[in-house]
Design an enzyme around this catalytic site. Structure first.
Site, mmCIF file in Angstrom:
data_model
loop_
_atom_site.group_PDB
_atom_site.id
_atom_site.type_symbol
_atom_site.label_atom_id
_atom_site.label_comp_id
_atom_site.label_asym_id
_atom_site.label_seq_id
_atom_site.Cartn_x
_atom_site.Cartn_y
_atom_site.Cartn_z
ATOM 1 N N CYS A 75 0.868 -1.174 0.000
ATOM 2 C CA CYS A 75 0.000 0.000 0.000
ATOM 3 C C CYS A 75 0.907 1.227 0.000
ATOM 4 C CB CYS A 75 -0.857 -0.038 1.271
ATOM 5 S SG CYS A 75 -1.855 1.440 1.543
ATOM 6 N N CYS A 186 -1.224 3.749 -6.579
ATOM 7 C CA CYS A 186 -1.994 3.154 -5.476
ATOM 8 C C CYS A 186 -2.240 1.724 -5.921
ATOM 9 C CB CYS A 186 -3.306 3.906 -5.300
ATOM 10 S SG CYS A 186 -4.539 3.031 -4.297
HETATM 11 N N1 DGL Z 1 -4.002 0.747 -1.737
HETATM 12 C C1 DGL Z 1 -3.606 1.951 -1.083
HETATM 13 C C2 DGL Z 1 -2.377 2.571 -1.761
HETATM 14 O O1 DGL Z 1 -1.638 1.893 -2.441
HETATM 15 C C3 DGL Z 1 -4.568 3.061 -0.881
HETATM 16 C C4 DGL Z 1 -6.003 2.923 -0.751
HETATM 17 C C5 DGL Z 1 -6.570 3.683 0.425
HETATM 18 O O2 DGL Z 1 -6.833 4.894 0.296
HETATM 19 O O3 DGL Z 1 -6.729 3.072 1.443
HETATM 20 O O4 DGL Z 1 -2.116 3.740 -1.592
#
Ligand code: DGL
Length: 261
Positions: A75, A186
């Site tokens: 993430c 993301c």
């Molecule tokens: N999957 C997360 C990232 O790579 C973000 C998603 C969220 O806002 O929780 O930043």
């Protein structure tokens, strides 16, 4: 238990990190994995740094309690808010985080504009500004904050009119004639790649993300420490989610099996 026998831990604010897990499963075919999606607390990308750090530590501590030999913060948002502190707290554990793939975008650039789609939090972080400073190399790199986009993936909505309207409202204003690359900053966004390509139509724009780079870095770190299985063995992959809803687990497996082009 011998450390090598432990699974590799993955975490994300929800289902996005599965795009990184997918690459990891491919390049580490004999290792066990446990993936934890914190969908109950998603989205992380609109929360403040302290909260994201607390949530990330909570998940990591739970994974450590169960036993893991390495960790991927799959993430971008959690990485920017917490990875430095995690490394301080757990110096023995191989930890990799994911960052928007600005470096490869600049390396392959032919002078056109580079857009970086990411959560508002990732874009606000000093870590992101440092990343731009370090790799921009005089290129035009433009952040595109995408509040609300990860939710489409969380809900399993990977195409359709609402998504198109989202792109039209949030992405179109940044698209210039000379836009050459879009960085999917993301981990949820690679699951929207197919529809994004359709939305972009005739435009010749590269869509890139850091999932393979991150999985490869994790593999390298584990290999270096003698923790990687290189000989064939049966492995187990476990997916869990903080939302007490079996649909999230079904959706996770579906995403993991979805071809990402
Ligand atoms: N999957 C997360 C990232 O790579 C973000 C998603 C969220 O806002 O929780 O930043």
């Amino acid at each position: 238990m011998e450390k090598k026998n432990l699974p590799i831990g993955f975490m994300d604010s929800g289902l996005g990190g599965l795009s990184v897990l997918k690459e990891a499963l491919r390049i580490m075919p004999y290792d066990d994995f446990i993936y934890y999606g914190d969908s109950r607390n998603a989205p992380y990308g609109v929360k403040d740094q302290e909260t994201i750090r607390r949530l990330t530590f909570q998940v990591v501590e739970m994974l450590l309690e169960r036993g893991i030999k390495g960790l991927a913060i799959a993430c971008n948002t959690a990485t920017s808010a917490a990875v430095a502190k995690l490394r301080l707290a757990y110096p023995q554990l191989p930890i990799v985080g994911i960052e928007p793939a600005v470096k490869p975008a600049v390396e392959h650039n032919h002078g056109g504009r580079i857009l970086v789609m990411a959560t508002p939090m990732t874009i606000r972080q000093e870590k992101f500004h440092k990343l731009l400073e370090r790799y921009r190399n005089g290129k035009e790199v433009v952040p595109v904050p995408c509040e609300g986009l990860m939710e489409f993936v969380e809900h399993g909505e990977l195409d359709g009119d609402t998504l198109e309207a989202y792109f039209r409202e949030h992405l179109t204003p940044y698209l210039t004639e000379d836009t050459e690359t879009i960085v999917l900053g993301c981990t949820h966004y690679p699951f929207l790649r197919r529809y994004l390509r359709k939305f972009l139509g005739e435009r010749k724009i590269d869509l890139i993300d850091g999932s393979l780079g991150t999985a490869a870095e994790l593999r390298r770190r584990l290999l270096e420490q003698g923790l990687l299985w290189e000989e064939p063995r049966e492995r187990s992959v476990v997916i869990e989610n903080s939302l007490d809803d079996p649909e999230m687990i079904r959706r996770s497996w579906k995403l993991l099996q979805l071809p990402i082009d």
